[in-house]
Scaffold this motif. Sequence first.
Motif, PDB file in Angstrom:
ATOM      1  N   ASP A  20     -11.121  -7.269   5.151  1.00  0.00           N
ATOM      2  CA  ASP A  20     -10.521  -6.111   4.991  1.00  0.00           C
ATOM      3  C   ASP A  20     -10.247  -5.573   3.294  1.00  0.00           C
ATOM      4  O   ASP A  20     -10.622  -4.552   3.263  1.00  0.00           O
ATOM      5  CB  ASP A  20      -9.258  -6.297   5.420  1.00  0.00           C
TER       6      ASP A  20
ATOM      7  N   ASP B  84      -5.979  -1.834  11.101  1.00  0.00           N
ATOM      8  CA  ASP B  84      -5.434  -2.058  12.471  1.00  0.00           C
ATOM      9  C   ASP B  84      -3.903  -2.567  12.370  1.00  0.00           C
ATOM     10  O   ASP B  84      -3.959  -3.945  11.836  1.00  0.00           O
ATOM     11  CB  ASP B  84      -6.350  -2.867  13.215  1.00  0.00           C
TER      12      ASP B  84
ATOM     13  N   ARG C  71       0.812  -1.182   0.183  1.00  0.00           N
ATOM     14  CA  ARG C  71       0.003   0.000  -0.025  1.00  0.00           C
ATOM     15  C   ARG C  71       0.746   1.245   0.046  1.00  0.00           C
ATOM     16  O   ARG C  71       0.521   2.166  -0.704  1.00  0.00           O
ATOM     17  CB  ARG C  71      -1.035  -0.168   1.059  1.00  0.00           C
TER      18      ARG C  71
ATOM     19  N   GLU D 236      -6.486   5.623   0.669  1.00  0.00           N
ATOM     20  CA  GLU D 236      -5.399   4.887   1.532  1.00  0.00           C
ATOM     21  C   GLU D 236      -6.172   3.909   2.407  1.00  0.00           C
ATOM     22  O   GLU D 236      -5.676   2.982   2.960  1.00  0.00           O
ATOM     23  CB  GLU D 236      -4.334   5.776   2.156  1.00  0.00           C
ATOM     24  N   GLY D 237      -7.259   4.558   2.907  1.00  0.00           N
ATOM     25  CA  GLY D 237      -8.083   3.698   4.007  1.00  0.00           C
ATOM     26  C   GLY D 237      -6.958   3.552   5.241  1.00  0.00           C
ATOM     27  O   GLY D 237      -5.937   3.952   5.406  1.00  0.00           O
ATOM     28  N   LYS D 238      -7.739   2.865   6.154  1.00  0.00           N
ATOM     29  CA  LYS D 238      -7.126   2.506   7.663  1.00  0.00           C
ATOM     30  C   LYS D 238      -7.168   0.888   7.906  1.00  0.00           C
ATOM     31  O   LYS D 238      -8.129   0.301   7.677  1.00  0.00           O
ATOM     32  CB  LYS D 238      -7.674   3.560   8.765  1.00  0.00           C
TER      33      LYS D 238
END
Length: 462
Positions: free
Chosen positions: A173, A164, A144, A160-162
């Motif tokens: 995901d 964990d 990424r 980009e999103g997140k």
Amino acid sequence: MFENLSEKLQRSFKNLRGQGTLTEENISEALREIRLALLESDVNLDVVKQLIEQIRIKALGTQVATALSPTEQIVKIVNDELVNILGKDTARFKFSSQPPSVILMAGLQGSGKTTTSGKLAQWLKKGGHRPMLVSVDVYRPAAREQLAVVARTTGTSIYEGKLDPDTTHGTADVLRLAKEAKRDAANFGCDILIVDTAGRLGIDKELMDEMAELKKLLNPSEILFVADAMTGQDAVNSAKAFNDLLAITGAVLTKMDGDARGGAALSIRQVTGAPIKFLGTGEKPDAFEPFHPDRIVSRIMGMGDIATLLERAEEKLDRGKAENFAKKALTGEGFTLEDFREQLRQIKKMGSMKSILKMLPSVGPFAGMAQAAENVDESQFSRIENIINSMTNKERQNADIINGSRRKRIATGSGTTVQEVNNLLRQYSQMSKMFKNMGGGGGIKAQQRMMSQMQGKQKFGR
């Protein structure tokens, strides 16, 4: 990429020269050579068999023009059949009626999906589109981040999103990121979403199941299989596996500037039924071009690719500077070292000299250019520019004032030798005389002499 295949085909055609007519005997001999050339270039065996049989039928049938010599007949038939295999027309891109259109990038790890995603985004921007990139590779730590770097380099929007960092990520995901990215693309007015997917070292059920889920969720307009052309038949086998599951809409061949044998390009469309849509021709973001079957066949047959060369010139060259230079050349007005340097810079915008020479036909007045391209030392062009940069404005405008002491100073300043400075000034003097002759009405002869000199002096300093 296609030099080896082109060379082997040309050799097989030569065996027919001097023959009065096409017969079963000399056809069989030529076909053996053509079959060997194709197999050595890593073309799929079934594709070779089909191609050879079609050539045989047409060569011995009534479709051959009787006005052509046996060699010309075979060349024409092989040319037509190669075009049929690759597809007669340049493949069109499909877009959704309701934006954003989704392009799903598929392929194995290391095929160049991430770089190709950025190149495709830049190509679409040139066409007036507003693409957005997203990476749904949640398995490889740097994947990424790599796409983010590509997005910054090409000036493309990216979602980009997140994630964990303390949890193990999986298909859930992947689907979440893809869904959020499609929503963001719509909200920010991006009409295309390019989805860079995860790859594997080989085909496995986990990868294919995830790709199937993404296809179901996103309903992509295009599913592009990205293949490393250097891997030959492995790329063809992978393309078939992805196509069987996903029904790919097209393929992108990367590393077409390498020294692979080119068989993948001739095999993928025939094996999958999906057209090749783009070629990656280098590392830079703009080293990316649509796949034109007729032009590729022209290169293979030794006829060059003037159309692509002209398109590249139209895109890269400064029209005003080109017209100014042409005016000087045609009128015989003062051609200075400043002009010489500017022409070098313009040529460099079009790509390497090696790639330019390989687009010229290998027949007629350009015979030997492809071989000469192999001997081009690209670093010499930078050395020439460094020498001119080390001159004063007055010296660049009037080379006649460059005496011995000035030459020594220029050599020291450019990190070259006095001999190299002398060689450059000698070449410049010869070019100046040619342009004066062109301005005086000797244009065609002067151009022929210039082409001869370009062919004979592939390395600066010789």
